[in-house]
Design a protein around this motif. Structure first.
Motif, mmCIF file in Angstrom:
data_model
loop_
_atom_site.group_PDB
_atom_site.id
_atom_site.type_symbol
_atom_site.label_atom_id
_atom_site.label_comp_id
_atom_site.label_asym_id
_atom_site.label_seq_id
_atom_site.Cartn_x
_atom_site.Cartn_y
_atom_site.Cartn_z
ATOM 1 N N HIS B 4 0.817 -1.211 0.000
ATOM 2 C CA HIS B 4 0.000 0.000 0.000
ATOM 3 C C HIS B 4 0.856 1.269 0.000
ATOM 4 O O HIS B 4 1.959 1.300 0.527
ATOM 5 C CB HIS B 4 -1.052 -0.034 1.115
ATOM 6 C CG HIS B 4 -0.683 0.710 2.353
ATOM 7 N ND1 HIS B 4 -0.102 0.101 3.407
ATOM 8 C CD2 HIS B 4 -0.819 2.026 2.668
ATOM 9 C CE1 HIS B 4 0.117 0.997 4.355
ATOM 10 N NE2 HIS B 4 -0.298 2.168 3.931
ATOM 11 N N THR B 25 -12.549 7.110 -3.335
ATOM 12 C CA THR B 25 -12.744 6.205 -2.200
ATOM 13 C C THR B 25 -14.176 5.702 -2.050
ATOM 14 O O THR B 25 -14.392 4.681 -1.398
ATOM 15 C CB THR B 25 -12.377 6.901 -0.872
ATOM 16 O OG1 THR B 25 -13.222 8.032 -0.702
ATOM 17 C CG2 THR B 25 -10.942 7.341 -0.866
ATOM 18 N N LEU B 27 -17.492 4.895 -0.538
ATOM 19 C CA LEU B 27 -17.899 4.859 0.868
ATOM 20 C C LEU B 27 -16.784 4.369 1.780
ATOM 21 O O LEU B 27 -16.961 4.274 2.988
ATOM 22 C CB LEU B 27 -19.137 3.975 1.037
ATOM 23 C CG LEU B 27 -20.447 4.655 0.636
ATOM 24 C CD1 LEU B 27 -21.564 3.643 0.501
ATOM 25 C CD2 LEU B 27 -20.848 5.746 1.612
ATOM 26 N N ASN B 28 -15.625 4.053 1.167
ATOM 27 C CA ASN B 28 -14.497 3.574 1.967
ATOM 28 C C ASN B 28 -13.768 4.729 2.616
ATOM 29 O O ASN B 28 -12.579 4.914 2.414
ATOM 30 C CB ASN B 28 -13.492 2.835 1.080
ATOM 31 C CG ASN B 28 -13.903 1.406 0.909
ATOM 32 O OD1 ASN B 28 -14.430 0.806 1.842
ATOM 33 N ND2 ASN B 28 -13.675 0.874 -0.279
ATOM 34 N N GLN B 29 -14.459 5.550 3.368
ATOM 35 C CA GLN B 29 -13.777 6.696 3.949
ATOM 36 C C GLN B 29 -14.203 6.882 5.388
ATOM 37 O O GLN B 29 -15.258 6.428 5.806
ATOM 38 C CB GLN B 29 -14.072 7.964 3.149
ATOM 39 C CG GLN B 29 -15.552 8.182 2.889
ATOM 40 C CD GLN B 29 -15.784 9.540 2.269
ATOM 41 O OE1 GLN B 29 -15.835 10.537 2.965
ATOM 42 N NE2 GLN B 29 -15.925 9.598 0.960
ATOM 43 N N GLN B 30 -13.346 7.522 6.136
ATOM 44 C CA GLN B 30 -13.728 7.838 7.500
ATOM 45 C C GLN B 30 -13.227 9.229 7.856
ATOM 46 O O GLN B 30 -12.211 9.688 7.365
ATOM 47 C CB GLN B 30 -13.161 6.811 8.464
ATOM 48 C CG GLN B 30 -11.764 6.390 8.144
ATOM 49 C CD GLN B 30 -11.147 5.592 9.274
ATOM 50 O OE1 GLN B 30 -11.354 5.900 10.435
ATOM 51 N NE2 GLN B 30 -10.367 4.587 8.923
ATOM 52 N N GLY B 44 -9.279 7.673 3.362
ATOM 53 C CA GLY B 44 -10.016 6.575 2.751
ATOM 54 C C GLY B 44 -9.080 5.632 2.022
ATOM 55 O O GLY B 44 -7.882 5.878 1.913
ATOM 56 N N ILE B 45 -9.660 4.545 1.540
ATOM 57 C CA ILE B 45 -8.870 3.530 0.855
ATOM 58 C C ILE B 45 -9.359 3.422 -0.584
ATOM 59 O O ILE B 45 -10.552 3.488 -0.861
ATOM 60 C CB ILE B 45 -9.051 2.147 1.539
ATOM 61 C CG1 ILE B 45 -8.609 2.197 3.004
ATOM 62 C CG2 ILE B 45 -8.323 1.060 0.784
ATOM 63 C CD1 ILE B 45 -7.122 2.285 3.203
ATOM 64 N N CYS B 46 -8.393 3.271 -1.486
ATOM 65 C CA CYS B 46 -8.744 3.105 -2.895
ATOM 66 C C CYS B 46 -7.902 1.966 -3.444
ATOM 67 O O CYS B 46 -6.688 1.917 -3.236
ATOM 68 C CB CYS B 46 -8.454 4.406 -3.640
ATOM 69 S SG CYS B 46 -8.477 4.266 -5.414
ATOM 70 N N LYS B 47 -8.552 1.047 -4.118
ATOM 71 C CA LYS B 47 -7.810 -0.100 -4.683
ATOM 72 C C LYS B 47 -7.313 0.279 -6.067
ATOM 73 O O LYS B 47 -8.107 0.550 -6.960
ATOM 74 C CB LYS B 47 -8.741 -1.307 -4.769
ATOM 75 C CG LYS B 47 -8.077 -2.555 -4.282
ATOM 76 C CD LYS B 47 -9.012 -3.721 -4.275
ATOM 77 C CE LYS B 47 -8.121 -4.939 -4.367
ATOM 78 N NZ LYS B 47 -8.545 -6.072 -3.696
ATOM 79 N N LYS B 53 -2.936 -1.103 -2.882
ATOM 80 C CA LYS B 53 -3.984 -0.302 -2.259
ATOM 81 C C LYS B 53 -3.414 1.076 -1.980
ATOM 82 O O LYS B 53 -2.248 1.210 -1.629
ATOM 83 C CB LYS B 53 -4.394 -0.940 -0.930
ATOM 84 C CG LYS B 53 -5.607 -1.825 -1.030
ATOM 85 C CD LYS B 53 -6.128 -2.082 0.377
ATOM 86 C CE LYS B 53 -6.941 -3.343 0.441
ATOM 87 N NZ LYS B 53 -6.948 -3.895 1.794
ATOM 88 N N HIS B 55 -3.784 4.478 0.366
ATOM 89 C CA HIS B 55 -4.394 5.122 1.525
ATOM 90 C C HIS B 55 -4.406 6.611 1.221
ATOM 91 O O HIS B 55 -3.366 7.241 1.035
ATOM 92 C CB HIS B 55 -3.556 4.803 2.773
ATOM 93 C CG HIS B 55 -3.895 5.660 3.940
ATOM 94 N ND1 HIS B 55 -2.992 6.521 4.494
ATOM 95 C CD2 HIS B 55 -5.039 5.799 4.633
ATOM 96 C CE1 HIS B 55 -3.570 7.156 5.498
ATOM 97 N NE2 HIS B 55 -4.808 6.732 5.607
#
Lengths: 75, 699
Positions: B4, B25, B27-30, B44-47, B53, B55
């Motif tokens: 990553h 991202t 909905l892969n976010q906080q 967030g995370i993005c593939k 991956k 970050h």
């Protein structure tokens, strides 16, 4: 006699001649308020304050008290 | 195992940086906070592909690396600290196509830090409409970067951006201009003194007090000896640097970007002519405010009634279904009643954040700032105080955080101090329930008395905020240089995805944050109300049965008497009665007293507390409102919630500072206990006096 930005009327264009470095924050310079750049007064709020400007393509509003520290030449 | 990498998204405000973040991202976010400060940290995370991956951190918007606020400082601290776990492997500078020149200033500064940097030019779909064309190979060559043309609105170019990110190792880390030419002699001396440090990094440390990474600290501390130049000289040098960078950017764009001047007049001019008009501008703003209030009071009442009934039913169902006992009672009377008191807010909070985020996203909020600045300045506030004051009608916490972009410390402090007067959504349930109890139904010229009362309370809230600002402006002796710059962004149709995510995020954090407090307080209250010391509580049944032996009461009537006797002699009853003398002159009994005391943690607890207190020992499935209406004033007889005590209670809640979270945030933002203490004392004293006067006058 030289004018300041505060003398500009709505719709008028000008070129910035000088910016007092003591009174004007760096942030305004970074947004394009630099000598040589063109400026247009887009809109004014009641009592001509604040002033809505288009400086070099960036649209921003500043107060009259800031505008009097920016020297311009009307076009 | 998959690898990553860290990516930092950086850009000017209003470039659609957050849209890019959302596009990458989903909905892969906080959202959290940076440790120790209240600046929002979005990650967030993005593939990127099967084994890679990313970050992604969405850093606060900034115009340059010369920070002038806490938010902007976050950007610099991260970029200067190679040891930070979030230190980016690659930076994506998000720029919008129309303001490319200004956006490139920040870009050239980041390039000087020798981090691989990608330029993502957003809103590419507007290029043809604006008559703009870009020579991408030329720009890539001279800016020494890779460019991705994207449009988050049309959802194009995102895949290409991801590809570019993947091959970040091919990107040059060379600066695109030599900024040290502005004072070669000075920079040479600096280079000789610190041969192992990046020159631009040193310069950033000299010109502003950043503290990057504790490990680096000592080495850099030696640099203080290099602050030989006066502050004025440094400022002039920074100015020279900015000019130098713009010269370079102008050179590059002269060939790299062409604009066809024969473009049609844009939408902005036409819209601004109306929306910032000296008269129409204000009229339109007023109607937008009306619309917001209409939505909050009227449209949200339907889902709120549903929620209220649903929780009453749920509580009843739990009692009927689970075996009787302490646990069932705690669940039905303590937890479910308490939670109902918070869930009921969701519709209103969601509506409010919906409107605020639409106004922000569309660019209209800046016009409001422009329109209101002159008026607000009369009261020691700034045009930018309007945003916190409007957001304050949702919740004072995000509102106080929104004061950060107010440049003058005095104006900002005053805004922070007066914002808690605005009617936040936590006051709303208290208002709604009391208004429905004490204000008669009926209407005048089509406006119901109840709605008018509510509007009046909002005006009182706003009025006292503005009036105390006026007083504070006279009293506070703070000298701070005021300057005011607000960017007027282009009008944009808000993206559904952005608005939806904001509403979801804000509502969730409100419900979870307040929910925890309310849940804890509900449980404590239930325990205090269900147990008591001594005979008066433990032998309640015998005492009451004996007392009413001659009255021949039905068993139901008798049970009610027993329950109320128990409550009166429980721990909470004893506490309540101890404070009763203080609140009696305001027209309250000890039950209201308990609710007020517990709502010093958070106002919305008031309704939950009354719900808990009244439902203890009460078997009927009733809504909170019906229970409150049935309460009788123990001394005067007649309903406890009458016009006089109701108004007194409404005014108490309008003025009192009853929110621990707000006090905590004020402490954080002002960095002192002085200001929150001041708010707590002054506002609460004011509330007491006003409530006292109104009750004594109306009684």
């Amino acid at each position: 006699m030289s004018h300041t930005l505060a003398d500009l009327k709505r719709g008028e264009h000008a070129v910035i001649l000088d910016v007092s470095s003591v009174e004007i924050p760096l942030k305004l310079l970074e947004m394009g308020c630099l000598p040589g750049n063109k400026v247009q007064l887009v809109q004014v709020a009641p009592f001509s304050d604040p002033m809505y400007l288009n400086i070099n393509g960036t649209h921003l509003a500043i107060r009259k008290e800031t505008a009097i520290h920016i020297l311009i030449e009307k076009l | 195992m998959s690898k990553h990498i860290n990516i930092a998204l950086i850009g000017n405000p209003n470039t659609g940086k957050t849209s890019v973040f959302n596009a990458l991202t989903g909905l892969n976010q906080q959202v959290g906070n940076y440790p120790g400060i209240t600046v929002e940290k979005k990650q967030g995370i993005c593939k990127l592909d099967r084994n890679l991956k990313a970050h992604i951190i969405d850093l606060p918007g900034t115009y340059s690396l010369n920070a002038s606020s806490l938010d902007e400082n976050v950007v610099i601290e991260l970029l200067l600290n190679k040891n930070d776990k979030d230190f980016p492997d690659v930076v994506v500078v998000v720029s919008d196509v129309e303001n490319l020149k200004r956006n490139l200033l920040l870009f050239t500064q980041i390039k000087d830090l020798e981090i691989p940097t990608i330029l993502a030019i957003n809103m590419a779909d507007r290029m043809s409409y604006k008559g703009i064309s870009l020579d991408i190979p030329y720009l890539e060559k001279h800016l020494k970067t890779k460019i991705a043309l994207i449009s988050t609105r049309k959802n194009s170019g995102i895949a290409e951006l991801k590809e570019t990110i993947q091959s970040y190792k091919d990107i040059s880390t060379e600066p695109c201009l030599n900024a040290s030419e502005i004072d070669s002699e000075y920079f040479n001396r600096l280079r000789v003194a610190f041969p192992n440090q990046l020159l631009y990094k040193l310069w950033l440390v000299i010109t502003q007090d950043v503290n990057f990474g504790k490990t680096n600290r000592k080495e850099i501390d030696a640099i203080t000896s290099f602050k030989t130049k006066s502050e004025g000289d440094l400022k002039r040098l920074q100015q020279k640097e900015t000019i130098k960078r713009y010269q370079f950017i102008n050179e590059v764009l002269k060939i790299g970007k062409t604009v066809d001047a024969s473009q049609a007049k844009d939408l902005r001019t036409r819209m601004d002519r109306i929306l910032t008009h000296k008269i129409f501008g204000y009229v339109i703003f007023f109607f937008i405010l009306l619309l917001i209030f209409q939505a909050i009071y009227d449209w949200s009442s339907v889902p709120m009634d549903l929620i209220d009934t649903a929780f009453a039913n749920l509580s009843e169902w739990v009692k009927d279904t689970l075996p009787p006992g302490d646990f069932t009672n705690l669940l039905a009377e303590g937890i479910i009643s308490g939670l109902g008191g918070i869930v009921i807010f969701i519709p209103q909070i969601a509506f409010l954040f919906l409107f605020i985020s639409v106004l922000e996203e569309s660019g209209y909020m800046s016009r409001v700032v422009f329109l209101m600045d002159r008026v607000m300045r009369k009261f020691g506030l700034s045009g930018k105080s309007v945003v916190p004051l409007i957001s304050g009608t949702a919740c004072a916490i995000p509102a106080i955080m929104a004061t950060r972009n107010i440049e003058s410390w005095k104006e900002r402090l005053i805004t922070i101090l007066v914002t808690p007067f605005t009617t936040c959504s936590a006051r709303l349930p208290v208002y709604l329930i009391i208004i429905s109890l004490v204000i008669p139904e009926g209407s005048i010229i089509g406006l119901s008395y109840q709605a008018l009362t509510l509007m009046l309370l909002y005006l009182i809230g706003f009025g006292s905020a503005v009036f105390s600002a006026y007083l504070l402006n006279k009293v506070l002796k703070i000298k701070s240089k005021t300057f005011f710059v607000v960017e007027m962004p282009n009008y944009k149709l808000p993206l559904l995805k952005n608005v939806g995510l904001t509403v979801l995020e804000k509502t969730k954090s409100f419900v979870v944050g307040a929910g925890k407090i309310i849940l804890a307080i509900s449980i404590v209250l239930w325990v205090l109300a269900s147990y008591g010391p001594g005979d008066a509580f433990n032998n309640a049944e015998e005492i009451v049965t004996e007392q009413y032996a001659s009255d021949n009461l039905g068993s139901e009537e008798l049970n009610k008497k027993i329950a109320s006797h128990k409550l009166e002699h429980s721990f909470i009853g004893i506490t309540g009665r101890a404070i009763e003398p203080v609140i009696r002159p305001l027209g309250y009994d000890w039950k209201i007293g308990i609710a007020i005391v517990s709502s010093f943690a958070a106002r919305e607890v008031f309704v939950g507390t009354l719900a808990t207190i009244y439902s203890v020992g009460n078997d009927d499935e009733e809504t909170i409102k019906n229970r409150m209406a049935g309460e009788v004033n123990p001394i005067l007889g007649g309903p406890l919630f009458n016009f006089a005590s109701g108004i007194s209670l409404l005014l108490f809640y309008a003025f009192a500072m009853q929110c621990m979270s707000t006090l905590a945030i004020v402490k954080k933002e002002t960095n002192s206990w002085k200001w929150p203490a001041y708010q707590l004392v002054v506002m609460t004293a004011l509330a007491y006096v006003v409530a006292f006067a109104s009750y004594q006058f109306l009684k």
